[in-house]
Design a protein around this motif. Structure first.
Motif, PDB file in Angstrom:
ATOM      1  N   ALA A 226       0.825  -1.216   0.000  1.00 20.83           N
ATOM      2  CA  ALA A 226       0.000   0.000   0.000  1.00 20.83           C
ATOM      3  C   ALA A 226       0.856   1.261   0.000  1.00 20.83           C
ATOM      4  CB  ALA A 226      -0.939  -0.009   1.194  1.00 20.83           C
ATOM      5  N   LYS A 227       2.107   1.153   0.391  1.00 19.62           N
ATOM      6  CA  LYS A 227       3.013   2.299   0.351  1.00 19.62           C
ATOM      7  C   LYS A 227       3.526   2.565  -1.057  1.00 19.62           C
ATOM      8  CE  LYS A 227       4.518   1.259   5.074  1.00 19.62           C
ATOM      9  NZ  LYS A 227       5.656   0.819   5.937  1.00 19.62           N
ATOM     10  N   VAL A 228       3.302   1.597  -1.959  1.00 18.40           N
ATOM     11  CA  VAL A 228       3.828   1.688  -3.323  1.00 18.40           C
ATOM     12  C   VAL A 228       2.721   1.912  -4.345  1.00 18.40           C
ATOM     13  CG1 VAL A 228       5.087   0.432  -5.123  1.00 18.40           C
ATOM     14  CG2 VAL A 228       5.768   0.199  -2.720  1.00 18.40           C
ATOM     15  N   THR A 229       1.607   1.210  -4.181  1.00 20.05           N
ATOM     16  CA  THR A 229       0.488   1.327  -5.120  1.00 20.05           C
ATOM     17  C   THR A 229      -0.810   1.056  -4.368  1.00 20.05           C
ATOM     18  OG1 THR A 229      -0.298   0.668  -7.324  1.00 20.05           O
ATOM     19  CG2 THR A 229       0.454  -1.093  -5.875  1.00 20.05           C
ATOM     20  N   HIS A 230      -1.945   1.309  -5.026  1.00 18.01           N
ATOM     21  CA  HIS A 230      -3.234   1.214  -4.349  1.00 18.01           C
ATOM     22  C   HIS A 230      -3.712  -0.239  -4.252  1.00 18.01           C
ATOM     23  CE1 HIS A 230      -4.089   1.536  -8.640  1.00 18.01           C
ATOM     24  NE2 HIS A 230      -5.295   1.037  -8.432  1.00 18.01           N
ATOM     25  N   ILE A 231      -4.479  -0.503  -3.219  1.00 19.86           N
ATOM     26  CA  ILE A 231      -5.017  -1.827  -2.946  1.00 19.86           C
ATOM     27  C   ILE A 231      -6.432  -1.907  -3.530  1.00 19.86           C
ATOM     28  CG2 ILE A 231      -5.551  -3.524  -1.159  1.00 19.86           C
ATOM     29  CD1 ILE A 231      -2.545  -2.746  -1.443  1.00 19.86           C
ATOM     30  N   ALA A 232      -6.775  -3.046  -4.113  1.00 28.38           N
ATOM     31  CA  ALA A 232      -8.082  -3.216  -4.750  1.00 28.38           C
ATOM     32  C   ALA A 232      -9.197  -3.215  -3.708  1.00 28.38           C
ATOM     33  CB  ALA A 232      -8.115  -4.517  -5.543  1.00 28.38           C
ATOM     34  N   ASP A 233     -10.287  -2.546  -4.046  1.00 36.16           N
ATOM     35  CA  ASP A 233     -11.497  -2.595  -3.234  1.00 36.16           C
ATOM     36  C   ASP A 233     -12.370  -3.760  -3.681  1.00 36.16           C
ATOM     37  OD1 ASP A 233     -10.931  -0.279  -1.723  1.00 36.16           O
ATOM     38  OD2 ASP A 233     -11.642   0.990  -3.362  1.00 36.16           O
ATOM     39  N   ALA A 234     -13.206  -4.230  -2.779  1.00 31.82           N
ATOM     40  CA  ALA A 234     -14.185  -5.251  -3.153  1.00 31.82           C
ATOM     41  C   ALA A 234     -15.234  -4.644  -4.068  1.00 31.82           C
ATOM     42  CB  ALA A 234     -14.843  -5.815  -1.898  1.00 31.82           C
ATOM     43  N   ASP A 235     -15.898  -5.494  -4.855  1.00 27.32           N
ATOM     44  CA  ASP A 235     -16.971  -5.015  -5.720  1.00 27.32           C
ATOM     45  C   ASP A 235     -18.263  -4.870  -4.912  1.00 27.32           C
ATOM     46  OD1 ASP A 235     -18.029  -7.593  -5.414  1.00 27.32           O
ATOM     47  OD2 ASP A 235     -17.278  -8.296  -7.356  1.00 27.32           O
ATOM     48  N   ALA A 236     -19.353  -4.620  -5.600  1.00 26.90           N
ATOM     49  CA  ALA A 236     -20.629  -4.371  -4.919  1.00 26.90           C
ATOM     50  C   ALA A 236     -21.104  -5.580  -4.126  1.00 26.90           C
ATOM     51  CB  ALA A 236     -21.683  -3.955  -5.940  1.00 26.90           C
ATOM     52  N   ARG A 237     -20.617  -6.763  -4.463  1.00 27.84           N
ATOM     53  CA  ARG A 237     -20.988  -7.980  -3.739  1.00 27.84           C
ATOM     54  C   ARG A 237     -20.034  -8.294  -2.588  1.00 27.84           C
ATOM     55  NH1 ARG A 237     -21.317  -8.780  -9.060  1.00 27.84           N
ATOM     56  NH2 ARG A 237     -19.256  -9.773  -9.109  1.00 27.84           N
ATOM     57  N   GLY A 238     -19.061  -7.411  -2.364  1.00 30.14           N
ATOM     58  CA  GLY A 238     -18.070  -7.665  -1.330  1.00 30.14           C
ATOM     59  C   GLY A 238     -17.041  -8.686  -1.740  1.00 30.14           C
ATOM     60  N   GLU A 239     -16.795  -8.827  -3.046  1.00 28.36           N
ATOM     61  CA  GLU A 239     -15.905  -9.852  -3.575  1.00 28.36           C
ATOM     62  C   GLU A 239     -14.818  -9.233  -4.458  1.00 28.36           C
ATOM     63  OE1 GLU A 239     -19.262 -13.429  -3.944  1.00 28.36           O
ATOM     64  OE2 GLU A 239     -18.605 -12.334  -5.736  1.00 28.36           O
ATOM     65  N   ILE A 240     -13.778 -10.016  -4.695  1.00 31.52           N
ATOM     66  CA  ILE A 240     -12.777  -9.752  -5.732  1.00 31.52           C
ATOM     67  C   ILE A 240     -12.705 -11.010  -6.584  1.00 31.52           C
ATOM     68  CG2 ILE A 240     -10.332  -9.395  -6.215  1.00 31.52           C
ATOM     69  CD1 ILE A 240     -10.105  -7.687  -3.744  1.00 31.52           C
ATOM     70  N   ILE A 241     -12.866 -10.856  -7.877  1.00 31.78           N
ATOM     71  CA  ILE A 241     -12.929 -11.950  -8.865  1.00 31.78           C
ATOM     72  C   ILE A 241     -13.795 -13.109  -8.368  1.00 31.78           C
ATOM     73  CG2 ILE A 241     -10.801 -11.283 -10.043  1.00 31.78           C
ATOM     74  CD1 ILE A 241      -9.446 -13.750  -8.695  1.00 31.78           C
ATOM     75  N   GLY A 242     -14.926 -12.781  -7.770  1.00 32.03           N
ATOM     76  CA  GLY A 242     -15.889 -13.800  -7.366  1.00 32.03           C
ATOM     77  C   GLY A 242     -15.637 -14.448  -6.026  1.00 32.03           C
ATOM     78  N   SER A 243     -14.612 -13.990  -5.301  1.00 36.97           N
ATOM     79  CA  SER A 243     -14.299 -14.566  -3.996  1.00 36.97           C
ATOM     80  C   SER A 243     -14.517 -13.538  -2.895  1.00 36.97           C
ATOM     81  CB  SER A 243     -12.841 -15.034  -3.953  1.00 36.97           C
ATOM     82  OG  SER A 243     -12.628 -16.092  -4.867  1.00 36.97           O
ATOM     83  N   PRO A 244     -15.097 -13.939  -1.762  1.00 32.61           N
ATOM     84  CA  PRO A 244     -15.328 -13.001  -0.664  1.00 32.61           C
ATOM     85  C   PRO A 244     -14.021 -12.430  -0.127  1.00 32.61           C
ATOM     86  CG  PRO A 244     -16.562 -15.035  -0.341  1.00 32.61           C
ATOM     87  CD  PRO A 244     -15.619 -15.281  -1.473  1.00 32.61           C
ATOM     88  N   LEU A 245     -14.078 -11.187   0.293  1.00 32.51           N
ATOM     89  CA  LEU A 245     -12.917 -10.527   0.876  1.00 32.51           C
ATOM     90  C   LEU A 245     -12.715 -11.020   2.313  1.00 32.51           C
ATOM     91  CD1 LEU A 245     -11.185  -8.332  -0.530  1.00 32.51           C
ATOM     92  CD2 LEU A 245     -12.361  -6.643   0.885  1.00 32.51           C
ATOM     93  N   LEU A 246     -11.493 -11.489   2.587  1.00 31.11           N
ATOM     94  CA  LEU A 246     -11.164 -11.925   3.944  1.00 31.11           C
ATOM     95  C   LEU A 246     -10.679 -10.760   4.791  1.00 31.11           C
ATOM     96  CD1 LEU A 246      -9.180 -15.175   3.152  1.00 31.11           C
ATOM     97  CD2 LEU A 246     -11.596 -14.952   3.700  1.00 31.11           C
ATOM     98  N   LEU A 247      -9.811  -9.980   4.181  1.00 30.82           N
ATOM     99  CA  LEU A 247      -9.224  -8.777   4.749  1.00 30.82           C
ATOM    100  C   LEU A 247      -9.144  -7.768   3.615  1.00 30.82           C
ATOM    101  CD1 LEU A 247      -6.124 -10.463   6.437  1.00 30.82           C
ATOM    102  CD2 LEU A 247      -8.077  -9.538   7.684  1.00 30.82           C
TER     103      LEU A 247
END
Length: 308
Positions: A226-247
């Motif tokens: 995160a000090k180098v580039t931005h971190i992906a946000d979850a989508d409207a379903r709370g997922e990234i590429i179809g998987s739930p966000l853990l952290l």
């Protein structure tokens, strides 16, 4: 929506046969040089590291040596930390991030860890900026002993003696816009399945091992990146590429069940990075720097917590 709207090879609903695979292969074009980009960079490291060939691939008239770079003065009493890049050849920062780590930081761990780096697992795909090998196989679904993918089989054989010795394994990847425009449609067509569009996350994220999650380890890596580039946000379903966000910035897969690279060994700490090079908020150098930051944070955490 069916395959016919997305991919020009094959018949919707029917898996590819030899004719379709040959048609796909005929369309693949070499865009860059493994020898110039990767092997030449590794050659410049030979004075500081042990460099060796762990296998080779021959596809038609093309021959690709597979190279591993190790710490000089390998010691059995030190933990082993493993970095792999270029499992998918089109994921450029995985390769160049691994090389940059070797050039700038790997020497810092002398006497503390045995560093082992395979910068480019899939050289044919690197040259063609592609996900698959020439047999239309994804190496990152084929890391197992009986693998039909030569790239995967060679790495599995290399790591077999270290399977229970590796403390940390970080596998460097990217998620790109071409995943949706080319690679996932091709996969659906190859397998005779309908293509279901997904959403490409804007930013960096990690993939944890669902069967051996290490949330504090993953969080340490995300915080460094995160000090180098931005971190992906979850989508409207709370997922990234179809998987739930853990952290924030972390999802999980059953890596051994899927025969993914990060599951080859029994490393206590394992993760797969996903950099997003198509973001207007990230430059190619930032992508390489993000991979390096992830590698350093992963090694540092693993060494600090190896007894815990």
């Amino acid at each position: 929506m069916g395959n016919e709207a997305f991919y020009p090879i094959g018949t919707p609903g029917q898996p590819w046969g030899a004719q379709e695979r040959a048609a796909w292969l005929a369309k693949q074009v070499k865009h860059r040089s493994y020898a110039q980009d990767v092997l030449s960079a590794i050659d410049r490291l030979r004075d500081a590291f042990d460099v060796s060939e762990y296998g080779a691939l021959t596809y038609g008239a093309e021959h690709y040596p597979l190279i591993v770079v190790r710490s000089r003065g390998w010691r059995d009493d030190l933990p082993v930390v493993l970095v792999t890049g270029g499992v998918h050849g089109y994921e450029t920062s995985g390769v160049h991030g691994a090389l940059q780590f070797l050039q700038q930081h790997a020497g810092e761990y002398a006497g503390r860890a045995n560093v082992m780096v395979v910068p480019c697992v899939s050289p044919w795909a690197y040259e063609r900026i592609h996900r698959w090998n020439p047999d239309a196989l994804d190496p990152n679904r084929n890391f197992r002993k009986d693998s039909p993918a030569g790239e995967s089989a060679a790495l599995v054989n290399l790591l077999e003696p270290l399977r229970d010795v590796v403390l940390m394994h970080i596998d460097l990847h990217e998620t790109t816009d071409s995943d949706e425009s080319e690679f996932r449609p091709a996969l659906a067509a190859r397998d005779g399945k309908p293509f279901e569009p997904g959403e490409v996350p804007d930013g960096f994220y990690l993939v944890d091992d669902a069967d051996q999650p290490q949330p504090a380890f993953q969080q340490a890596v995300v915080e460094a990146v995160a000090k180098v580039t931005h971190i992906a946000d979850a989508d409207a379903r709370g997922e990234i590429i179809g998987s739930p966000l853990l952290l924030p910035g972390v999802i999980k897969f059953p890596v051994k069940q899927w025969s993914l690279c990060a599951g080859i060994t029994n490393a206590r700490y394992a993760t797969t990075t996903e950099v997003y090079p198509d973001s207007p908020r990230a430059t190619p150098q930032q992508c390489n720097d993000a991979q390096v930051a992830a590698v350093r944070a992963a090694i540092d955490y693993a060494l600090a917590h190896r007894g815990g």
